[in-house]
Design a protein around this motif. Structure first.
Motif, mmCIF file in Angstrom:
data_model
loop_
_atom_site.group_PDB
_atom_site.id
_atom_site.type_symbol
_atom_site.label_atom_id
_atom_site.label_comp_id
_atom_site.label_asym_id
_atom_site.label_seq_id
_atom_site.Cartn_x
_atom_site.Cartn_y
_atom_site.Cartn_z
ATOM 1 N N GLU A 23 0.815 -1.213 0.000
ATOM 2 C CA GLU A 23 0.000 0.000 0.000
ATOM 3 C C GLU A 23 0.853 1.270 0.000
ATOM 4 O O GLU A 23 0.342 2.363 -0.255
ATOM 5 C CB GLU A 23 -0.971 0.010 1.180
ATOM 6 C CG GLU A 23 -2.177 -0.883 0.958
ATOM 7 C CD GLU A 23 -2.973 -0.525 -0.303
ATOM 8 O OE1 GLU A 23 -3.308 0.659 -0.513
ATOM 9 O OE2 GLU A 23 -3.250 -1.445 -1.087
ATOM 10 N N ARG A 24 2.138 1.131 0.248
ATOM 11 C CA ARG A 24 3.034 2.288 0.201
ATOM 12 C C ARG A 24 2.995 2.942 -1.174
ATOM 13 O O ARG A 24 3.142 4.155 -1.312
ATOM 14 C CB ARG A 24 4.466 1.861 0.567
ATOM 15 C CG ARG A 24 5.457 2.978 0.532
ATOM 16 C CD ARG A 24 5.192 3.982 1.651
ATOM 17 N NE ARG A 24 6.043 5.146 1.481
ATOM 18 C CZ ARG A 24 5.608 6.399 1.424
ATOM 19 N NH1 ARG A 24 4.330 6.678 1.558
ATOM 20 N NH2 ARG A 24 6.447 7.381 1.250
ATOM 21 N N LEU A 25 2.750 2.117 -2.190
ATOM 22 C CA LEU A 25 2.665 2.633 -3.554
ATOM 23 C C LEU A 25 1.562 3.683 -3.682
ATOM 24 O O LEU A 25 1.760 4.734 -4.278
ATOM 25 C CB LEU A 25 2.406 1.468 -4.519
ATOM 26 C CG LEU A 25 2.430 1.783 -5.997
ATOM 27 C CD1 LEU A 25 3.778 2.342 -6.411
ATOM 28 C CD2 LEU A 25 2.120 0.527 -6.778
ATOM 29 N N ARG A 26 0.415 3.435 -3.106
ATOM 30 C CA ARG A 26 -0.681 4.414 -3.147
ATOM 31 C C ARG A 26 -0.351 5.646 -2.285
ATOM 32 O O ARG A 26 -0.728 6.760 -2.621
ATOM 33 C CB ARG A 26 -1.972 3.784 -2.678
ATOM 34 C CG ARG A 26 -2.490 2.727 -3.629
ATOM 35 C CD ARG A 26 -3.874 2.252 -3.208
ATOM 36 N NE ARG A 26 -4.201 0.957 -3.724
ATOM 37 C CZ ARG A 26 -4.591 0.706 -4.964
ATOM 38 N NH1 ARG A 26 -4.668 1.676 -5.835
ATOM 39 N NH2 ARG A 26 -4.891 -0.526 -5.348
ATOM 40 N N ALA A 27 0.340 5.435 -1.201
ATOM 41 C CA ALA A 27 0.704 6.547 -0.313
ATOM 42 C C ALA A 27 1.639 7.531 -1.023
ATOM 43 O O ALA A 27 1.577 8.732 -0.770
ATOM 44 C CB ALA A 27 1.346 6.021 0.963
ATOM 45 N N ASN A 29 1.473 8.447 -4.050
ATOM 46 C CA ASN A 29 0.638 9.353 -4.848
ATOM 47 C C ASN A 29 0.120 10.515 -3.999
ATOM 48 O O ASN A 29 0.028 11.647 -4.477
ATOM 49 C CB ASN A 29 -0.519 8.596 -5.491
ATOM 50 C CG ASN A 29 -0.037 7.615 -6.545
ATOM 51 O OD1 ASN A 29 1.112 7.637 -6.960
ATOM 52 N ND2 ASN A 29 -0.922 6.746 -6.973
ATOM 53 N N LYS A 30 -0.185 10.247 -2.754
ATOM 54 C CA LYS A 30 -0.612 11.316 -1.844
ATOM 55 C C LYS A 30 0.556 12.264 -1.567
ATOM 56 O O LYS A 30 0.372 13.476 -1.477
ATOM 57 C CB LYS A 30 -1.168 10.730 -0.551
ATOM 58 C CG LYS A 30 -2.488 10.014 -0.744
ATOM 59 C CD LYS A 30 -2.997 9.402 0.539
ATOM 60 C CE LYS A 30 -4.248 8.593 0.259
ATOM 61 N NZ LYS A 30 -4.715 7.873 1.422
ATOM 62 N N LYS A 38 -0.143 16.068 -9.326
ATOM 63 C CA LYS A 38 -1.193 15.063 -9.212
ATOM 64 C C LYS A 38 -0.923 13.925 -10.188
ATOM 65 O O LYS A 38 -0.678 14.157 -11.375
ATOM 66 C CB LYS A 38 -2.554 15.676 -9.514
ATOM 67 C CG LYS A 38 -3.694 14.697 -9.398
ATOM 68 C CD LYS A 38 -5.026 15.354 -9.643
ATOM 69 C CE LYS A 38 -6.144 14.326 -9.458
ATOM 70 N NZ LYS A 38 -7.448 14.904 -9.761
ATOM 71 N N HIS A 41 -2.513 9.024 -14.012
ATOM 72 C CA HIS A 41 -2.560 7.606 -14.395
ATOM 73 C C HIS A 41 -1.272 6.949 -13.919
ATOM 74 O O HIS A 41 -0.226 7.598 -13.848
ATOM 75 C CB HIS A 41 -2.675 7.437 -15.913
ATOM 76 C CG HIS A 41 -3.858 8.106 -16.507
ATOM 77 N ND1 HIS A 41 -5.126 7.587 -16.420
ATOM 78 C CD2 HIS A 41 -3.973 9.263 -17.191
ATOM 79 C CE1 HIS A 41 -5.975 8.400 -17.033
ATOM 80 N NE2 HIS A 41 -5.294 9.430 -17.503
ATOM 81 N N GLN A 42 -1.370 5.650 -13.662
ATOM 82 C CA GLN A 42 -0.182 4.932 -13.193
ATOM 83 C C GLN A 42 -0.282 3.478 -13.642
ATOM 84 O O GLN A 42 -1.333 2.850 -13.498
ATOM 85 C CB GLN A 42 -0.109 5.006 -11.674
ATOM 86 C CG GLN A 42 1.139 4.441 -11.076
ATOM 87 C CD GLN A 42 1.193 4.706 -9.578
ATOM 88 O OE1 GLN A 42 0.233 4.440 -8.873
ATOM 89 N NE2 GLN A 42 2.303 5.230 -9.111
ATOM 90 N N ASN A 53 4.105 6.748 -14.862
ATOM 91 C CA ASN A 53 3.128 7.641 -14.232
ATOM 92 C C ASN A 53 2.892 8.850 -15.123
ATOM 93 O O ASN A 53 3.848 9.444 -15.619
ATOM 94 C CB ASN A 53 3.658 8.142 -12.879
ATOM 95 C CG ASN A 53 4.054 6.997 -11.988
ATOM 96 O OD1 ASN A 53 3.214 6.358 -11.389
ATOM 97 N ND2 ASN A 53 5.350 6.725 -11.910
#
Length: 94
Positions: A23-27, A29-30, A38, A41-42, A53
């Motif tokens: 889930e670090r991958l999604r973090a 993006n934040k 922003k 797409h990824q 990205n």
């Protein structure tokens, strides 16, 4: 707003982090958003590049800040490319 293509290749440290905490991958993006850009797409890819990205940023200085911040973590090598639509490209060369 300008579009940039960020090519990311994981280091050994990055692979270990992703394996232990996917889930670090999604973090990340934040984190990119907090830096002023922003992720639109990824994709995860196979081969020399691990992630492609498409990132929107207001200017080159902002995307430079994002690239340096991500690279400084030591978990990924980042290559950032400015992208033009075909119409923008044709207008520039005409």
């Amino acid at each position: 707003m300008p579009i940039y293509i960020m090519l990311s290749t994981l280091t050994v440290q990055g692979i270990q982090t992703l394996k232990s905490n996917p889930e670090r991958l999604r973090a990340v993006n934040k984190d990119v958003e907090e830096l002023g850009a922003k992720v639109l797409h990824q994709w995860a890819t196979l081969g020399d590049v691990d992630f492609v990205n498409i990132v929107e940023a207001p200017d080159a200085a902002t995307i430079a800040r994002v690239s340096v911040a991500l690279g400084a973590r030591g978990s990924t090598k980042v290559r950032t490319l400015p992208a033009l639509t075909i119409d923008e490209f044709l207008a520039a060369v005409e």
